[in-house]
Design a protein around this motif. Structure first.
Motif, PDB file in Angstrom:
ATOM      1  N   ALA A 105       0.831  -1.213   0.000  1.00 48.76           N
ATOM      2  CA  ALA A 105       0.000   0.000   0.000  1.00 48.76           C
ATOM      3  C   ALA A 105       0.861   1.256   0.000  1.00 48.76           C
ATOM      4  CB  ALA A 105      -0.933  -0.008   1.208  1.00 48.76           C
ATOM      5  N   ALA A 106       1.913   1.256   0.799  1.00 44.43           N
ATOM      6  CA  ALA A 106       2.789   2.430   0.878  1.00 44.43           C
ATOM      7  C   ALA A 106       3.516   2.673  -0.439  1.00 44.43           C
ATOM      8  CB  ALA A 106       3.795   2.257   2.011  1.00 44.43           C
ATOM      9  N   GLY A 107       3.751   1.598  -1.184  1.00 39.86           N
ATOM     10  CA  GLY A 107       4.417   1.744  -2.472  1.00 39.86           C
ATOM     11  C   GLY A 107       3.600   2.520  -3.489  1.00 39.86           C
ATOM     12  N   LEU A 108       2.300   2.665  -3.239  1.00 38.24           N
ATOM     13  CA  LEU A 108       1.421   3.410  -4.147  1.00 38.24           C
ATOM     14  C   LEU A 108       1.312   4.886  -3.775  1.00 38.24           C
ATOM     15  CD1 LEU A 108      -1.465   0.783  -4.441  1.00 38.24           C
ATOM     16  CD2 LEU A 108       0.467   1.128  -6.000  1.00 38.24           C
ATOM     17  N   LEU A 109       1.864   5.259  -2.635  1.00 42.16           N
ATOM     18  CA  LEU A 109       1.808   6.660  -2.214  1.00 42.16           C
ATOM     19  C   LEU A 109       2.700   7.534  -3.096  1.00 42.16           C
ATOM     20  CD1 LEU A 109       2.087   6.226   1.660  1.00 42.16           C
ATOM     21  CD2 LEU A 109       0.087   7.102   0.430  1.00 42.16           C
ATOM     22  N   VAL A 158       9.687   5.715   5.436  1.00 42.95           N
ATOM     23  CA  VAL A 158       8.281   5.788   5.027  1.00 42.95           C
ATOM     24  C   VAL A 158       7.390   5.171   6.104  1.00 42.95           C
ATOM     25  CG1 VAL A 158       6.589   5.021   3.306  1.00 42.95           C
ATOM     26  CG2 VAL A 158       8.833   5.854   2.568  1.00 42.95           C
ATOM     27  N   TRP A 159       7.863   4.072   6.714  1.00 41.98           N
ATOM     28  CA  TRP A 159       7.099   3.482   7.814  1.00 41.98           C
ATOM     29  C   TRP A 159       6.924   4.479   8.959  1.00 41.98           C
ATOM     30  CZ3 TRP A 159       3.772   0.346   9.897  1.00 41.98           C
ATOM     31  CH2 TRP A 159       3.735   0.231  11.284  1.00 41.98           C
ATOM     32  N   ALA A 160       8.000   5.115   9.393  1.00 44.95           N
ATOM     33  CA  ALA A 160       7.918   6.039  10.525  1.00 44.95           C
ATOM     34  C   ALA A 160       6.971   7.191  10.225  1.00 44.95           C
ATOM     35  CB  ALA A 160       9.310   6.566  10.878  1.00 44.95           C
ATOM     36  N   ARG A 161       7.016   7.704   9.006  1.00 44.08           N
ATOM     37  CA  ARG A 161       6.124   8.799   8.633  1.00 44.08           C
ATOM     38  C   ARG A 161       4.673   8.336   8.566  1.00 44.08           C
ATOM     39  NH1 ARG A 161       9.335   9.620   3.565  1.00 44.08           N
ATOM     40  NH2 ARG A 161       7.434  10.538   2.722  1.00 44.08           N
ATOM     41  N   HIS A 214       6.284  15.712   5.039  1.00 43.80           N
ATOM     42  CA  HIS A 214       6.310  14.594   5.984  1.00 43.80           C
ATOM     43  C   HIS A 214       4.956  13.901   6.127  1.00 43.80           C
ATOM     44  CE1 HIS A 214       9.961  16.811   7.053  1.00 43.80           C
ATOM     45  NE2 HIS A 214      10.414  15.663   7.501  1.00 43.80           N
ATOM     46  N   VAL A 215       3.920  14.434   5.499  1.00 48.87           N
ATOM     47  CA  VAL A 215       2.603  13.799   5.547  1.00 48.87           C
ATOM     48  C   VAL A 215       2.029  13.718   4.136  1.00 48.87           C
ATOM     49  CG1 VAL A 215       2.149  14.602   7.904  1.00 48.87           C
ATOM     50  CG2 VAL A 215       1.366  15.971   5.957  1.00 48.87           C
ATOM     51  N   TRP A 216       1.022  12.853   4.000  1.00 47.25           N
ATOM     52  CA  TRP A 216       0.318  12.705   2.728  1.00 47.25           C
ATOM     53  C   TRP A 216      -1.086  13.276   2.866  1.00 47.25           C
ATOM     54  CZ3 TRP A 216       3.503   8.986   4.820  1.00 47.25           C
ATOM     55  CH2 TRP A 216       4.586   8.573   4.032  1.00 47.25           C
ATOM     56  N   HIS A 217      -1.699  13.597   1.747  1.00 42.74           N
ATOM     57  CA  HIS A 217      -3.056  14.127   1.772  1.00 42.74           C
ATOM     58  C   HIS A 217      -4.040  13.038   2.198  1.00 42.74           C
ATOM     59  CE1 HIS A 217      -1.874  17.995   0.244  1.00 42.74           C
ATOM     60  NE2 HIS A 217      -1.210  17.422  -0.743  1.00 42.74           N
TER      61      HIS A 217
END
Length: 218
Positions: A129-133, A154-157, A186-189
């Motif tokens: 899932a994170a790979g799609l960010l 990426v995990w920590a964020r 440092h964050v995603w929408h």
């Protein structure tokens, strides 16, 4: 001149057991950050615990302006978490470093020095899932970008953002919304991150860390 001594690692004692996060870390008692760190820790603790044999890992407030926080360790053992009181990002910085501590303590491969987020099966759906960010970008050169896009970073964020998102704490939620409105790297929408937040929670479900045992009444 004497040789500089390496900081002492946190001691281990007994067999690992499921602990609340309040047992895993020791917040500073006299600091301008204490109240905010307590709120952030309480939000994280409502999501999960940690199976550990560690004595409490100290959280130390700093005045650094170059980073919001740091997780110090040696091989498999923690030294401390550091959180800057400068810049107004203490909750996010603390949760970010707590995410590193969890990643490191859930699994550590002595040969490759890999952490759980990179190799553990419980993290595999999260990795997908994170790979799609979207890849967030920081100012700086190649080495800084490479670190920022590393799996454990990426995990920590994503861990920090999930805790803020699920906190049910209006002050913490406002911090997250402000960062998103500012398009902070440092964050995603919110819409893009929703599926990843679920996968972060499911990591702890798969590891059996979501339900803490309660003491029985006498």
């Amino acid at each position: 001149m004497g040789q500089r001594r390496y900081p002492q690692c946190v001691a281990r004692e007994g067999k690992p057991r499921l602990r609340s996060l309040e047992e895993v870390v020791a917040l500073p008692r006299r600091s301008s950050l204490t109240a905010e760190l307590q709120r952030a820790l309480a939000a994280a603790s409502r999501l999960h615990g940690l199976r550990s044999d560690l004595s409490p890992v100290p959280v130390r407030a700093t005045a650094t302006i170059t980073e919001a926080g740091a997780y110090r360790f040696r091989l498999r053992d923690p030294i401390d978490l550091r959180v800057s009181r400068v810049g107004g990002r203490s909750a996010l910085g603390f949760l970010h470093e707590l995410g590193h501590l969890l990643d490191h303590q859930i699994f550590y491969d002595r040969k490759t020095r890999s952490w759980a987020s990179a190799v553990h099966d419980a993290f595999k759906p999260w990795r997908e899932a994170a790979g799609l960010l979207d890849k967030r970008v920081l100012p700086g050169g190649y080495s800084r970008q490479r670190y920022f896009q590393s799996v454990h970073e990426v995990w920590a964020r994503s861990y920090a953002q999930t805790v803020l998102l699920r906190s049910e704490d209006r002050a913490l939620l406002r911090r997250l919304e402000k960062l998103q409105a500012e398009d902070d790297a440092h964050v995603w929408h919110a819409q893009q991150f929703a599926a990843v937040a679920i996968e972060v929670e499911l990591v702890f479900e798969r590891l059996g860390l979501r339900q803490l045992s309660l003491p029985l009444a006498a």
